[in-house]
Enzyme design. Structure first.
Site, PDB file in Angstrom:
ATOM      1  N   GLY A  32       0.816  -1.218   0.000  1.00  0.00           N
ATOM      2  CA  GLY A  32       0.000   0.000   0.000  1.00  0.00           C
ATOM      3  C   GLY A  32       0.845   1.260   0.000  1.00  0.00           C
ATOM      4  O   GLY A  32       1.870   1.333  -0.686  1.00  0.00           O
ATOM      5  N   ASP A  68       3.342   4.832 -11.516  1.00  0.00           N
ATOM      6  CA  ASP A  68       2.820   5.951 -12.319  1.00  0.00           C
ATOM      7  C   ASP A  68       1.295   6.018 -12.204  1.00  0.00           C
ATOM      8  O   ASP A  68       0.719   7.106 -12.116  1.00  0.00           O
ATOM      9  CB  ASP A  68       3.240   5.788 -13.786  1.00  0.00           C
TER      10      ASP A  68
END
Ligand SMILES: Nc1ncnc2c1ncn2[C@@H]1O[C@H](COP(=O)(O)OP(=O)(O)O)[C@@H](O)[C@H]1O
Ligand SMILES: O=C(O)C(=O)C[C@H](O)[C@H](O)COP(=O)(O)O
Length: 370
Positions: free
Chosen positions: A285, A312
């Site tokens: 995470g 990204d």
């Protein structure tokens, strides 16, 4: 990757308080017609993806890839106005780059064609189910010859609400480094918020070279996005990194110690004027740090097929929610969602969700959307 932090908020509580927009340090410029939500720039290459060891040959899938254009496509799919600038060669590969970005709704009025150099190339070699090898053919490419003039033209046409840049561009060449510096300066002058994704590429430069540039940039950054092992590159003189530029994950430290180290490093960066530090933790995470505290969000559970592009996609989701006026919790939530979409599909950006697809991740297995 050192796992989730155990500092305040490490249990998933939002300790950053309800400060939508404010945590970025500088208020976002308002949206207005003609003003891009985000301006980003960098090198985009033709990307060939094989299906096994490269030396055995076989077929390859042809697409494009570049950290900044991956973010641009992710944002465009979510409905934002995003402008990309960069240089491509006067060749078919360059046409593929421009055509794809145009088709994805990215504004490319600032793109340049360089007749003196080819478009760069990137080969992805899936070597093990969890390990992809990347081969660059970008030295001397058109993209690496990006100049400040291209940035000046693209930026000044209409200053964006957010400038997004990565630590890849300054590694490409001295002119690309000047172009990035120019963008930072223009952002300052026009009041655009700055989001920097460290994206350290060891194939392009050394940690020492990267640190020299990134440390100079840090005071101009509003939102810093990095993997945990990239934070020392941004700190003065390796502070907080135990005096070392080695990735933390290579050091034999207990996960809890590593999490505390990351929190301390984030604190030092906040002291340097960064409004928000977002640390990506891969399948674990991500955690955001602001002056008000920290907030951890676990990753969304998906069957990962291609990890390339997750970072990204995460940035695109984060910036999308920021532009929508979401607080830290909402930004992290969208970022871990778009990051999960990326790993669930092959390709750098192909799996990026549209806004209406964001809710699909929670659907039970076997769901058919009719
Ligand atoms: N296996 C995975 N499953 C679900 N989400 C993932 C997975 N790997 C990465 N992500 C999401 O994408 C984000 C960015 O991934 P990460 O691997 O940390 O970045 P990078 O690609 O830049 O190394 C993570 O913070 C997480 O939210
Ligand atoms: O532009 C470059 O130099 C690249 O390497 C293109 C990469 O394919 C992406 O930047 C993916 O990076 P992640 O999202 O961190 O997995």
């Amino acid at each position: 990757m050192t796992g989730q932090p155990t500092t305040a908020g490490g249990d998933g509580r939002d300790t950053t308080g309800p400060r939508p927009g404010a945590a970025t340090g500088r208020p976002l410029l308002p949206g207005q017609p003609g003003r891009p939500d985000v301006f980003t720039f960098g090198e985009t290459m033709v990307a060939l993806r094989g299906s096994g060891p490269l030396k055995l040959g076989g077929t390859m899938n042809v697409s494009i890839a570049g950290a900044e254009s991956n973010v641009a496509i992710g944002l465009a799919r979510l409905g934002h106005h995003v402008r990309w600038a960069g240089a491509v060669g006067e060749d078919e590969a360059g046409q593929l780059v421009l055509r794809t970005l145009r088709a994805e709704g990215v504004e490319i009025s600032g793109a340049a064609t360089d007749p003196g150099a080819p478009t760069g190339l990137l080969l992805f070699e899936p070597r093990l189910p969890e390990v992809t090898r990347v081969h660059y053919y970008r030295a001397g490419s058109a993209g690496s010859r990006l100049t400040a003039e291209v940035i000046r033209r693209a930026f000044s046409a209409a200053p964006p609400r957010v400038l997004h840049l990565t630590g890849i561009t300054p590694a490409l060449s001295p002119t690309a480094r000047s172009a990035a510096r120019c963008a930072l300066q223009l952002a300052r002058e026009h009041g655009s918020s700055v989001c920097l994704d460290v994206n350290f590429r060891a194939r392009l430069w050394t940690a020492e070279e990267a640190a020299e540039v990134l440390r100079e940039w840090i005071p101009a950054v509003d939102v810093l996005i990095a993997s945990d092992d990239e934070l020392p590159l941004c700190l003065p003189g390796g502070r907080g990194g135990e005096g070392s530029l080695l990735p933390l994950s290579l050091q034999e430290v207990a996960a809890d110690d590593a999490a505390a180290t990351v929190a301390r490093q984030a604190g030092l960066l906040l002291d340097q004027g960064v409004g928000e530090i977002v640390v990506k933790l891969g399948a674990a995470g991500a955690t955001a740090f602001t002056h008000s505290g920290s907030l951890y969000r676990p990753a969304k559970t998906v069957r990962a097929v291609d990890a390339v592009g997750a970072g990204d996609a995460f940035v695109a989701g984060y910036l999308s929610a920021l532009l929508d006026g979401e607080g830290t919790a909402g930004r992290l939530e969208r970022a871990v969602t778009t990051g999960a979409f990326a790993v669930a599909s092959p390709g750098d950006w192909e799996g990026a969700p549209t806004r209406s697809e964001l809710g699909m991740l929670g659907a039970p297995p076997g769901t058919v959307v009719r």
